[in-house]
Design an enzyme around this catalytic site. Sequence first.
Site, PDB file in Angstrom:
ATOM      1  N   HIS A  72      35.641  46.639  33.015  1.00 19.53           N
ATOM      2  CA  HIS A  72      36.195  45.799  34.067  1.00 19.53           C
ATOM      3  C   HIS A  72      37.133  46.617  34.937  1.00 19.53           C
ATOM      4  O   HIS A  72      38.031  47.286  34.439  1.00 19.53           O
ATOM      5  CB  HIS A  72      36.947  44.608  33.459  1.00 19.53           C
ATOM      6  CG  HIS A  72      36.054  43.469  33.086  1.00 19.53           C
ATOM      7  ND1 HIS A  72      36.462  42.161  33.096  1.00 19.53           N
ATOM      8  CD2 HIS A  72      34.755  43.454  32.722  1.00 19.53           C
ATOM      9  CE1 HIS A  72      35.460  41.375  32.734  1.00 19.53           C
ATOM     10  NE2 HIS A  72      34.413  42.151  32.485  1.00 19.53           N
ATOM     11  N   TYR A 201      42.995  34.716  35.915  1.00 22.70           N
ATOM     12  CA  TYR A 201      44.260  34.170  35.440  1.00 22.70           C
ATOM     13  C   TYR A 201      44.712  33.128  36.452  1.00 22.70           C
ATOM     14  O   TYR A 201      44.982  33.463  37.616  1.00 22.70           O
ATOM     15  CB  TYR A 201      45.328  35.262  35.333  1.00 22.70           C
ATOM     16  CG  TYR A 201      45.145  36.217  34.177  1.00 22.70           C
ATOM     17  CD1 TYR A 201      45.961  36.128  33.062  1.00 22.70           C
ATOM     18  CD2 TYR A 201      44.185  37.228  34.204  1.00 22.70           C
ATOM     19  CE1 TYR A 201      45.824  37.008  31.992  1.00 22.70           C
ATOM     20  CE2 TYR A 201      44.028  38.107  33.138  1.00 22.70           C
ATOM     21  CZ  TYR A 201      44.848  37.991  32.047  1.00 22.70           C
ATOM     22  OH  TYR A 201      44.710  38.863  30.992  1.00 22.70           O
ATOM     23  N   PRO A 293      49.467  36.697  24.323  1.00 23.83           N
ATOM     24  CA  PRO A 293      48.213  37.322  24.744  1.00 23.83           C
ATOM     25  C   PRO A 293      48.057  37.492  26.241  1.00 23.83           C
ATOM     26  O   PRO A 293      47.073  38.095  26.693  1.00 23.83           O
ATOM     27  CB  PRO A 293      47.145  36.363  24.192  1.00 23.83           C
ATOM     28  CG  PRO A 293      47.843  35.045  24.084  1.00 23.83           C
ATOM     29  CD  PRO A 293      49.268  35.356  23.739  1.00 23.83           C
TER      30      PRO A 293
END
Length: 391
Positions: A72, A201, A293
Amino acid sequence: MRVQVAIIGAGPAGLILGQLLHKAGVDTIVLEAQTPEYVLGRIRAGVLEQVAVDLLDEAGVGARMHAEGLPHKGIELLIGGVRHRIDFVGLTGGKQVMIYGQTELTRDLMEARAAAGLKTVYEAKEVSVHDFDSDHPRVRYTKDGVGHEIECDFIAGCDGFHGVCRASVPQNAIANFERVYPFGWLGLLSDTSPVSEELIYAKHERGFALCSMRSHFRSRYYLQVPLTEKVEEWSDDRFWDELRRRLDSQAVAALVTGPSIEKSIAPLRSFVAEPMRFGRMFLAGDAAHIVPPTGAKGLNLAASDVRYLSRALVEFYGGSSTGINHYSARCLRRIWKAERFSWWMTNLLHFFPDTNSFDQKALEAELDYVVHSLAGRTMLAENYVGLPFDD
């Protein structure tokens, strides 16, 4: 039995350490309280920094990762319904991350250890560590009701947050630093194609959301939820409906839903124990630190620890104690930078129930600066892909 290094815990930290030491000719044994099936059943993250990828290659277990993993080159921040791409490659001089599930990584490490005929004991019960403040540490355990003792030069405590190694350190010899967050992540794993080629996100007034993946055919999604929520109260349909509310129209149109393979709620915590060396026992991975996380640092910090520890132990057997003497300081310098980044990302992208109006406006201004400033985007990208080692 006698070995040079006794490794407690067969998670990624312990298995990577065992593999690196095996490559250097250091004799080890790995003790694990659970069964291999239980270890492989743990659902964990799968974002690897380039330095972690390089370490797995060094350990000789990177072939399947490179064949099946997903490189990525960036992530997308979805803020107020608008996407902002963080270009890792362009902002960091070519660095990227690798998406490869921790379950698959653990499987590769377990198979490599078994193929090499290395000593591993699963379902090792009543594990205890002794005399680690001397030159002759020992580890005791029972297997099938029979007691065993291992004499060793060093003990590597890779046995997680609730493990025996940190718990065996006298309280006056260790300092704990902790932040517990007032929400958790409700995660759903499904055999569906990802909603996007890169992670999304999302900051939304209903709470944070993350669109992630394990492969081209397996997706992982998360929702911020209060700690009072029960996973049994979340049907698949309820999860998908709530996820749609927190995404933009482009993601909603691309979202493929399906039955969950696994669903759970994980509380978020920041934790660091200092120091990480106690005589001839060393802590590594979750035994020494936990990160929320949000910044994708948990597995990567474990890899960072065992990189330092493996090199320190190999140096010791080559005649130098410099590495083991500096192990804790070197690890903690990197750990605290990752802890800061994970704490920062968590504060920036989540809604906190006790945040006052001024602080909320300040966070919104900071987020606006990050996505519209080259310096802000570069800082995020550099930390996400992994800061360089300072050795």
